[in-house]
Design an enzyme around this catalytic site. Structure first.
Site, mmCIF file in Angstrom:
data_model
loop_
_atom_site.group_PDB
_atom_site.id
_atom_site.type_symbol
_atom_site.label_atom_id
_atom_site.label_comp_id
_atom_site.label_asym_id
_atom_site.label_seq_id
_atom_site.Cartn_x
_atom_site.Cartn_y
_atom_site.Cartn_z
ATOM 1 N N LYS A 14 -23.197 -9.142 -27.921
ATOM 2 C CA LYS A 14 -24.228 -9.309 -28.934
ATOM 3 C C LYS A 14 -25.309 -8.232 -28.765
ATOM 4 O O LYS A 14 -25.693 -7.570 -29.707
ATOM 5 C CB LYS A 14 -24.828 -10.716 -28.792
ATOM 6 C CG LYS A 14 -25.864 -11.068 -29.810
ATOM 7 C CD LYS A 14 -26.234 -12.549 -29.675
ATOM 8 C CE LYS A 14 -27.464 -12.866 -30.505
ATOM 9 N NZ LYS A 14 -27.868 -14.268 -30.388
ATOM 10 N N GLU B 34 -22.326 -6.207 -17.108
ATOM 11 C CA GLU B 34 -20.897 -6.395 -16.831
ATOM 12 C C GLU B 34 -20.052 -5.769 -17.936
ATOM 13 O O GLU B 34 -19.093 -5.039 -17.679
ATOM 14 C CB GLU B 34 -20.560 -7.894 -16.747
ATOM 15 C CG GLU B 34 -21.147 -8.621 -15.557
ATOM 16 C CD GLU B 34 -22.539 -9.197 -15.828
ATOM 17 O OE1 GLU B 34 -23.237 -8.692 -16.738
ATOM 18 O OE2 GLU B 34 -22.916 -10.132 -15.116
ATOM 19 N N GLY C 49 -24.913 -16.808 -28.382
ATOM 20 C CA GLY C 49 -23.684 -16.360 -27.716
ATOM 21 C C GLY C 49 -22.666 -17.477 -27.559
ATOM 22 O O GLY C 49 -21.486 -17.342 -27.902
ATOM 23 N N ARG C 50 -23.112 -18.615 -27.049
ATOM 24 C CA ARG C 50 -22.172 -19.719 -26.775
ATOM 25 C C ARG C 50 -21.743 -20.454 -28.039
ATOM 26 O O ARG C 50 -20.942 -21.387 -27.975
ATOM 27 C CB ARG C 50 -22.778 -20.681 -25.754
ATOM 28 C CG ARG C 50 -24.135 -21.251 -26.159
ATOM 29 C CD ARG C 50 -24.832 -21.887 -24.961
ATOM 30 N NE ARG C 50 -26.194 -22.292 -25.241
ATOM 31 C CZ ARG C 50 -27.250 -21.477 -25.184
ATOM 32 N NH1 ARG C 50 -27.083 -20.193 -24.912
ATOM 33 N NH2 ARG C 50 -28.460 -21.921 -25.407
ATOM 34 N N GLU D 127 -25.655 -24.424 -20.555
ATOM 35 C CA GLU D 127 -26.598 -23.375 -20.930
ATOM 36 C C GLU D 127 -27.529 -23.911 -22.027
ATOM 37 O O GLU D 127 -28.695 -23.542 -22.101
ATOM 38 C CB GLU D 127 -25.831 -22.150 -21.444
ATOM 39 C CG GLU D 127 -26.591 -20.852 -21.297
ATOM 40 C CD GLU D 127 -25.705 -19.642 -21.548
ATOM 41 O OE1 GLU D 127 -25.005 -19.233 -20.602
ATOM 42 O OE2 GLU D 127 -25.697 -19.129 -22.656
ATOM 43 N N HIS E 244 -3.960 -35.697 -9.649
ATOM 44 C CA HIS E 244 -3.441 -35.520 -8.288
ATOM 45 C C HIS E 244 -4.457 -34.836 -7.399
ATOM 46 O O HIS E 244 -4.115 -34.323 -6.335
ATOM 47 C CB HIS E 244 -2.126 -34.736 -8.329
ATOM 48 C CG HIS E 244 -1.081 -35.473 -9.104
ATOM 49 N ND1 HIS E 244 -0.161 -36.307 -8.513
ATOM 50 C CD2 HIS E 244 -0.878 -35.576 -10.442
ATOM 51 C CE1 HIS E 244 0.592 -36.856 -9.450
ATOM 52 N NE2 HIS E 244 0.176 -36.427 -10.632
ATOM 53 N N LYS F 260 -29.764 -11.386 -15.772
ATOM 54 C CA LYS F 260 -29.464 -10.047 -16.271
ATOM 55 C C LYS F 260 -30.444 -9.024 -15.689
ATOM 56 O O LYS F 260 -30.109 -7.860 -15.518
ATOM 57 C CB LYS F 260 -29.526 -10.020 -17.799
ATOM 58 C CG LYS F 260 -28.376 -10.790 -18.455
ATOM 59 C CD LYS F 260 -28.338 -10.580 -19.954
ATOM 60 C CE LYS F 260 -27.219 -11.390 -20.597
ATOM 61 N NZ LYS F 260 -27.014 -11.109 -21.999
HETATM 62 C C1 G6Q Z 1 -24.854 -17.320 -24.472
HETATM 63 C C2 G6Q Z 1 -25.623 -16.482 -23.564
HETATM 64 C C3 G6Q Z 1 -24.789 -15.567 -22.691
HETATM 65 C C4 G6Q Z 1 -24.289 -14.322 -23.401
HETATM 66 C C5 G6Q Z 1 -23.758 -13.337 -22.374
HETATM 67 C C6 G6Q Z 1 -23.263 -12.066 -23.015
HETATM 68 O O1 G6Q Z 1 -25.331 -18.126 -25.228
HETATM 69 O O2 G6Q Z 1 -26.606 -15.800 -24.245
HETATM 70 O O3 G6Q Z 1 -23.693 -16.214 -22.104
HETATM 71 O O4 G6Q Z 1 -23.314 -14.647 -24.327
HETATM 72 O O5 G6Q Z 1 -24.757 -13.066 -21.447
HETATM 73 O O6 G6Q Z 1 -24.258 -11.459 -23.754
HETATM 74 P P1 G6Q Z 1 -23.918 -10.275 -24.743
HETATM 75 O O7 G6Q Z 1 -23.022 -10.791 -25.789
HETATM 76 O O8 G6Q Z 1 -25.235 -9.803 -25.281
HETATM 77 O O9 G6Q Z 1 -23.238 -9.215 -23.920
#
Ligand code: G6Q
Length: 544
Positions: free
Chosen positions: A210, A216, A271-272, A357, A388, A508
């Site tokens: 986003k 990462e 994001g989620r 989150e 199990h 981050k």
């Molecule tokens: C989700 C969070 C988080 C995010 C990641 C990746 O709701 O904001 O999990 O999706 O940190 O972020 P980017 O999409 O900006 O790389």
């Protein structure tokens, strides 16, 4: 948004629930079922082909009535309307929360700052569909003219968990001539293992971020770029082998991806909550536009149910209220989600982000510290595997762990008696958890007295059973929406911001300071605590 008046724990319904809890805490499910033969039929609800049996919960009709009153007193209905009408309910980020717009049918209108966002959603969907058709059909090829057979989604958190969960869940519907991989961890092992057997000439990378600044993802994206260039030897290959999914066109361009190869989304998609946006392009590549549309239709069906059904018959509301009941009155700390379908193996991991989150918050919307527990810990594994291992603790441990069991009437892979055995296991577990086995029953089976306590099952362990006909794209959409809105319900009652994630933002930033201290050649002057300073020195020495 102002503090609730009165605060949550002083509300009449909350107080009534506290009293009611005292009356019900020692009542056994055996008693509740014995006294009320119609319970198993009555304490159920159904919507959009999803059936919920909540009768094996430690509740009575009165409990549900009081929980629904609590939801009403907390203004849940108004909060739902506020979300669906595009109000900026994510207060700390001053954003609307409109994942529901991602699955709104053409023609529906949802305004943000006076602008209808639905046409733009459908424009992006149409572009994504056309792109995916051209890759799947072989019209769009790699730089050397070879067909794209491998797709690697590079993203993390919300830009990874939805895509990987959906891919696994819908594998049955995917194009089996293509290979899909998901790289998220900054640990180089993730990238190396995901790509080691792939041919760069046949591989498409989707850089999903986003913000397009996440450490990462950007690190993995650069490695992907080098990996591609090493094999194909020409910068022009990047345009053929990389696409971006982002809200940040500037950073996408700076990375070297032409915005013609970018699919956008909007700041009102968290994001989620983004698996239905362009973040789902890997899903679309795997299952094709038609099935993707069916998934969106499933989401939308539950959105409409959530928006319109009476609270007492509203599946996500019921799930959310039951979570509140155990979390805030019984003091339960966790909820287990146990899908009896191998394709849903990543569903609990996906839900962990969605739930924790969203509702892992310690202050209300106006910044007042809460004096009650908020988001429970969600966890789980597919059945029957969990039976199990950790089910032992659920059956006989000292903690109360409410569980959601998810099952399907028909298998996608019918094989002998497998599916009946699977479903029998699900039903047997919920029965055993509810009713247990008394010492008398155990002894009547011939168990010696000394062994009887070990073989006794207290029971009274609450479960929900969620049943649907078959795991289809549509059903997956319904299940995810069910949990999204259950999370919303819980957050609305706790009066927290379920849509920000400052804890993630902190993570981050933190590494940024330490990276140069690890990688610099000169001995760094360290100003952390003594433990962190010593660990940095030890790492540098060990690494050599
Ligand atoms: C989700 C969070 C988080 C995010 C990641 C990746 O709701 O904001 O999990 O999706 O940190 O972020 P980017 O999409 O900006 O790389």
């Amino acid at each position: 948004m102002t503090t609730q008046t009165p605060p949550l724990t002083a509300r009449p319904a909350w107080r009534a629930l506290e009293d009611h809890y005292q009356a019900i805490r020692d009542v056994h499910l055996r008693t509740l079922f014995a006294e009320d033969p119609g319970r198993g039929e009555r304490l159920t609800a159904e919507a959009a082909g999803v059936f919920l049996d909540y009768s094996k919960n430690r509740v009575t009709d009165e409990t549900i009535r009081l929980l629904v009153s609590l939801a009403e007193e907390c203004g849940l209905r108004q909060r739902i309307d506020a979300m669906f009408s595009g109000e900026k309910i994510n207060l700390t980020e001053r954003r609307a929360v409109l994942h529901v717009a991602l699955r709104a049918p053409k023609g529906q209108s949802i305004l943000v700052d006076g602008e209808d966002v639905v046409p733009a959603v459908h424009d992006v969907l149409a572009r994504m569909s056309a792109f995916c058709e051209s890759v799947r059909g072989g019209a769009r090829r790699g730089y050397t003219g070879r067909r794209i057979r491998n797709v690697v989604n590079v993203g993390i958190g919300g830009s990874d968990l939805g895509p990987v969960m959906a891919y696994e869940a819908l594998k049955h519907y995917s194009d089996r001539s293509m290979t899909f991989r998901f790289v998220s961890n900054v640990d180089g092992t993730d990238f190396v293992e995901a790509t080691r057997d792939l041919d760069p000439a046949e591989t498409l990378f989707i850089i999903s971020s986003k913000t397009f600044t996440t450490l990462e993802t950007m690190t993995n994206a650069r490695s992907a770029r080098e990996w591609t260039l090493r094999a194909l030897g020409d910068e022009r290959a990047i345009a053929k082998h990389f696409i971006a999914v982002s809200t940040n066109a500037k950073e996408v361009t700076a990375f070297g991806i032409d915005t013609a190869n970018m699919f956008g989304f909007w700041d009102w998609v968290g994001g989620r909550y983004s698996m239905d946006s362009a973040i789902g392009v890997s899903t679309l590549l795997a299952i094709g536009p038609e099935q993707f549309q069916r998934m969106l239709a499933g989401f939308h069906a539950v959105d409409e149910h959530f928006r319109t059904a009476p609270l007492a018959r509203n599946l996500p509301v019921l799930l959310g209220l039951l979570a509140i009941w155990y979390n805030n009155f019984f003091g339960a700390q966790t909820i287990a989600v146990l899908p009896y379908d191998q394709y849903l193996k990543r569903f609990p991991a996906y839900l962990q982000q969605l739930t924790m989150e969203s509702n892992g918050k310690h202050v209300t919307l106006d910044g007042t510290p809460v004096d009650y527990q908020t988001g429970p810990i969600y966890w789980g594994e597919p059945g029957t595997n969990g039976q199990h291992s950790f089910y032992q603790l659920i059956h006989q441990g000292t903690r109360l762990i409410p569980c959601d069991f998810i099952g399907f009437a028909r298998s996608l892979n019918p094989l002998g008696s497998h599916h009946d055995l699977l479903v029998a296991s699900l039903l047997a577990q919920t029965e055993a958890l509810a009713f247990g086995k008394t010492a008398e029953e155990v002894k009547a089976e011939g168990t010696p007295d000394w062994l009887a306590p070990h073989r006794t099952f207290e029971g009274n362990r609450p479960t929900n059973t969620i049943l649907a006909e078959q795991l289809t794209p549509e059903t997956l959409g319904k299940l995810v929406a069910l949990y999204e809105h259950s999370v919303f319900t819980q957050g609305a009652i706790w009066q927290i911001d379920s849509f920000d994630q400052w804890g993630v933002e902190l993570g981050k930033e933190l590494a940024g300071r330490i990276i140069p201290e690890l990688t610099g050649t000169a001995e760094p002057s360290l100003a952390h605590d003594s433990s962190t300073n010593a660990l940095i020195r030890r790492y540098r020495a060990m690494r050599g």
